[in-house]
Scaffold this active site. Structure first.
Site: not given
Ligand code: BG6
Length: 502
Positions: A55, A208, A265, A270, A358
């Protein structure tokens, strides 16, 4: 993933990657740094355009400068690298929620489909040859708020951007960022809506973590070594621990995080993906279909929680100071640990301890496989063997074995057979996003999540977060830079165990 030989990226067909949400944190911290790095390493298709939709009133140059400033991940970029990247870049200023903007976007994309004569620019040659059609593959990255996914898909369709090109076999794909829904119902609905616009082979649901180097190694370690697979079952494995410790707090995502919490999350995606790769059977072959079929069997076999199990198998925590960050009273967990089982014959009775939090003392992601102690040990002090996959930082695999301390008499100690990526390999390890972006452009779905996997994972997570007991469980406050609430340590001790990742 697991490619025999990585197809040279430059041999890929002409590709236009359009990123929606191009000025957001994900783009600044992960996507653009990954693409810059791929450009530097020659990993982008030879004919590649990147359309960044945002934007903000920016142009190509100022967009790149904006991202470089915003991103913590782009360091030491040279003028030459910038110039090279700018050759691909088209910044498109537009509110993608407004349909009229899509017409202008559609024009940019369509302009790249103009026929090119093979003789163009070469005097006297190719005059009579038919034009070569530069029909770009169109790949769309939805790096936006999930609420916009469907309106984006609708607009892409109504402006003709999803049309394939039969003559030139144009591929159209979409990559959808997480979170994919917030429970089973919403994930199902998102799946069915997306499937109105794309077929399953066009949808790339990203996680990821699956693209991280050491996660790639899980299947290789298990299925390329005859050593482990015969032992990979409840006769030899006593328990499995998956721990993801994070140093950072919620930072700028407080609003989102407070609605989500650690379980949605991190567990839903993951951690369950890592668990599936550890627990799955060997796929018949390495096709996306076969790999995902095997992962799905594991996800579907996760033992759901009833009220009683939830009370005894889940610990929730929140770091001190979190409420200040979110600006109010909050019952959201920033830490959890739980014990679960995979109801498949191979894993009957083997507990899986899963944990993330965290603002802990360090950043560390590890999967440890704890073998049973020898049934009869001739020596004093035999310990169980432990195989550890260190996902990050410092990718490594360790195997703890019993050894003899040199000297007279027999005294045991635990030694590590270490395989550290840094000492075994030279060169850079590609980031998860580089690998996944390349797979996306190549059309390789093996590292992406199928609709049924997502739904099976949510079904399990729903048995926790939608369990009437969930909100009633105590939320243990822990100190930042600690290892989480002391209750989590006491809880695992009750099972006669302690965290491997201390
Ligand atoms: C994300 C989460 O998918 O992955 C975050 O939403 C997290 O909360 C992050 O911090 C961690 O990714 P990485 O690759 O830094 O371990």
């Amino acid at each position: 993933m697991l490619k025999d030989s990585h197809k040279l990226a430059s041999a890929l067909p002409p590709t236009i990657l359009t990123i929606f949400g191009a000025t957001g944190d994900l783009s600044a911290d992960y996507l653009i740094p990954a693409l810059l790095h791929m450009d530097k390493r020659g990993l982008l298709p030879a004919d590649f355009k990147l359309v960044c939709v945002g934007r903000r009133p920016l142009n190509n140059q100022s967009y790149l400068d904006f991202i470089i400033k915003k991103s913590g991940a782009i360091k030491g970029i040279t003028q030459k690298e910038k110039a090279s990247f700018l050759k691909h870049l088209i910044y498109f200023e537009g509110d993608f929620e407004k349909p009229e903007n899509f017409k202008a976007l559609a024009k940019i994309l369509a302009d790249h489909d103009l026929p090119k004569s093979p003789g163009a620019g070469k005097k006297g040659r190719g005059k009579n040859l038919p034009p070569v059609h530069a029909c770009y593959n169109r790949v769309f990255y939805f790096a936006t708020n999930p609420q916009t996914f469907i309106s984006l898909a609708k607009l892409l369709k109504s402006t003709g951007l999803l049309l394939s090109c039969v003559d030139h076999n144009r591929q159209v794909r979409v990559l959808v960022e997480k979170p994919f829904g917030y429970n089973l119902k919403s994930a199902r609905s998102l799946n069915s809506l997306l499937l109105k616009y794309f077929n399953e082979e066009q949808i790339y649901r990203i996680d990821h973590y699956v693209g991280k180097e050491t996660i790639q190694n899980l299947m290789v370690a298990r299925f390329a070594n005859s050593l482990f697979e015969p032992l990979w079952n409840n006769r030899f494995i006593e328990h499995v621990e998956i721990s993801v410790l994070e140093k950072d707090g919620v930072g700028g995502r407080a609003n989102f995080y407070d609605r989500t919490g650690a379980i949605k999350d991190f567990l839903q995606n993951h951690i369950l993906q890592m668990l599936a790769l550890i627990a799955m059977d060997e796929p018949y072959n390495l096709t996306a279909g076969m790999i995902r079929d095997e992962k799905l069997k594991v996800l579907e076999a996760l033992e759901p929680f009833d009220r009683q199990k939830l009370s005894s198998r889940l610990i929730k925590g929140q770091y001190l100071g979190y409420r200040k960050e979110v600006g109010g009273k909050s019952g959201t967990e920033t830490f959890f640990t739980l014990k679960t089982y995979v109801n498949l014959p191979r894993w009957a009775g083997v507990p899986f301890y899963l944990r993330t939090g965290k603002r802990l003392s360090k950043k560390l992601t590890q999967i440890s496989i704890h073998f049973r102690e020898p049934v009869r040990c001739l020596f004093k002090g035999c310990s169980a063997n432990v195989l550890t996959f260190q996902i990050q930082p410092d990718e490594a695999v360790h195997l703890q074995i019993n050894g003899k301390i040199p000297g007279f008499g027999v005294q045991l100690h635990q030694a590590n057979l270490d395989f550290s990526y840094k000492s075994a390999f030279f060169g850079e390890i590609p980031s998860a996003y580089e690998r996944l972006l390349l797979d996306f452009m190549e059309g390789d779905q093996r590292l992406f999540i199928r609709s049924d996997e997502i739904e099976a994972a949510w079904k399990f997570v729903d048995s926790i977060t939608e369990n009437s007991q969930f909100k009633k469980l105590p939320l243990h406050i822990y100190k930042p830079k600690s290892n989480g609430p002391k209750e989590a340590d006491e809880w695992i001790k009750k099972d006669m165990k302690e965290w491997w990742t201390k």
